[in-house]
Design a protein around this motif. Structure first.
Motif, PDB file in Angstrom:
ATOM      1  N   ALA A  73       0.994  -1.153  -0.110  1.00 23.26           N
ATOM      2  CA  ALA A  73       0.095   0.180  -0.022  1.00 23.26           C
ATOM      3  C   ALA A  73       0.972   1.355  -0.145  1.00 23.26           C
ATOM      4  CB  ALA A  73      -0.931   0.007   1.394  1.00 23.26           C
ATOM      5  N   GLU A  74       1.909   1.236   0.969  1.00 21.00           N
ATOM      6  CA  GLU A  74       2.814   2.656   0.868  1.00 21.00           C
ATOM      7  C   GLU A  74       3.519   2.571  -0.532  1.00 21.00           C
ATOM      8  OE1 GLU A  74       6.217   4.251   3.763  1.00 21.00           O
ATOM      9  OE2 GLU A  74       6.264   2.198   3.378  1.00 21.00           O
ATOM     10  N   THR A  75       4.025   1.594  -0.859  1.00 18.95           N
ATOM     11  CA  THR A  75       4.621   1.695  -2.320  1.00 18.95           C
ATOM     12  C   THR A  75       3.982   2.349  -3.455  1.00 18.95           C
ATOM     13  OG1 THR A  75       6.061  -0.447  -1.977  1.00 18.95           O
ATOM     14  CG2 THR A  75       6.097   0.287  -3.975  1.00 18.95           C
ATOM     15  N   THR A  76       2.526   2.006  -3.578  1.00 18.45           N
ATOM     16  CA  THR A  76       1.739   2.292  -4.530  1.00 18.45           C
ATOM     17  C   THR A  76       1.492   3.721  -4.196  1.00 18.45           C
ATOM     18  OG1 THR A  76      -0.171   1.354  -3.691  1.00 18.45           O
ATOM     19  CG2 THR A  76       0.675   0.201  -5.244  1.00 18.45           C
ATOM     20  N   GLY A  77       1.131   4.138  -2.968  1.00 20.48           N
ATOM     21  CA  GLY A  77       0.752   5.647  -2.549  1.00 20.48           C
ATOM     22  C   GLY A  77       1.907   6.355  -2.765  1.00 20.48           C
ATOM     23  N   ASN A  78       3.145   5.919  -2.253  1.00 18.46           N
ATOM     24  CA  ASN A  78       4.230   6.946  -2.692  1.00 18.46           C
ATOM     25  C   ASN A  78       4.698   7.167  -4.274  1.00 18.46           C
ATOM     26  OD1 ASN A  78       4.669   6.856   0.007  1.00 18.46           O
ATOM     27  ND2 ASN A  78       6.379   5.669   0.089  1.00 18.46           N
ATOM     28  N   LEU A  79       4.371   6.250  -4.935  1.00 12.84           N
ATOM     29  CA  LEU A  79       4.829   6.524  -6.436  1.00 12.84           C
ATOM     30  C   LEU A  79       3.581   7.415  -6.883  1.00 12.84           C
ATOM     31  CD1 LEU A  79       5.535   2.703  -7.374  1.00 12.84           C
ATOM     32  CD2 LEU A  79       6.965   4.759  -7.680  1.00 12.84           C
ATOM     33  N   VAL A  93       6.583  10.695   4.168  1.00 10.16           N
ATOM     34  CA  VAL A  93       5.427  10.277   4.730  1.00 10.16           C
ATOM     35  C   VAL A  93       5.613  10.378   6.208  1.00 10.16           C
ATOM     36  CG1 VAL A  93       4.298   8.151   5.120  1.00 10.16           C
ATOM     37  CG2 VAL A  93       5.048   8.705   2.927  1.00 10.16           C
ATOM     38  N   THR A  94       4.626  10.781   7.054  1.00 15.11           N
ATOM     39  CA  THR A  94       4.862  11.296   8.428  1.00 15.11           C
ATOM     40  C   THR A  94       3.770  10.140   9.036  1.00 15.11           C
ATOM     41  OG1 THR A  94       3.047  12.974   8.467  1.00 15.11           O
ATOM     42  CG2 THR A  94       5.434  13.376   8.231  1.00 15.11           C
TER      43      THR A  94
END
Length: 119
Positions: A73-79, A93-94
């Motif tokens: 989830a974090e990977t897709t969100g960050n991209l 990301v905080t």
């Protein structure tokens, strides 16, 4: 369109371009590489990735580990965020919340669709 998105879209047209993008993404973020995410969509403000169910991402309950789910989830969100970040912008990301509904098994897909952000 951000430089990252246009560069990746051009690379996808090369022979083995998609595989090159996957390897570059895994090299840039070694921790995310541990789940072997596969990028399906990378457009401005829209990403979708998948993760295959395999022993390396499972927990003691024979389901996919919560940390692996979070990482996908974090990977897709960050991209997705990277794809709309202004050239002079930076972010980190905080915080992030996730709620697990049931045990995860099989091929998993994480998708992020962002609207306009006030940078």
């Amino acid at each position: 369109m951000s430089n990252m998105v246009s560069t990746m879209q051009r690379a996808e047209q090369w022979p083995l371009g998609k595989q090159f993008i996957q390897l570059a993404m895994r090299w840039m973020v070694p921790f995310s590489a541990s789940i072997k995410p596969e990028l399906e969509i990378l457009e401005t403000g829209h990403t979708r990735g998948r993760m295959r169910d395999r022993r390396a991402v499972r927990n003691h309950l024979s389901s996919i580990h919560a940390g692996a789910l979070f990482t996908l989830a974090e990977t897709t969100g960050n991209l997705a965020l990277m794809s709309i970040t202004p050239d002079n912008g930076r972010w980190i990301v905080t915080g992030m919340d996730i709620e697990y509904q049931k045990k995860a098994r099989g091929v998993l897909i994480a998708e992020t669709i962002l609207g306009e952000l006030d940078w």
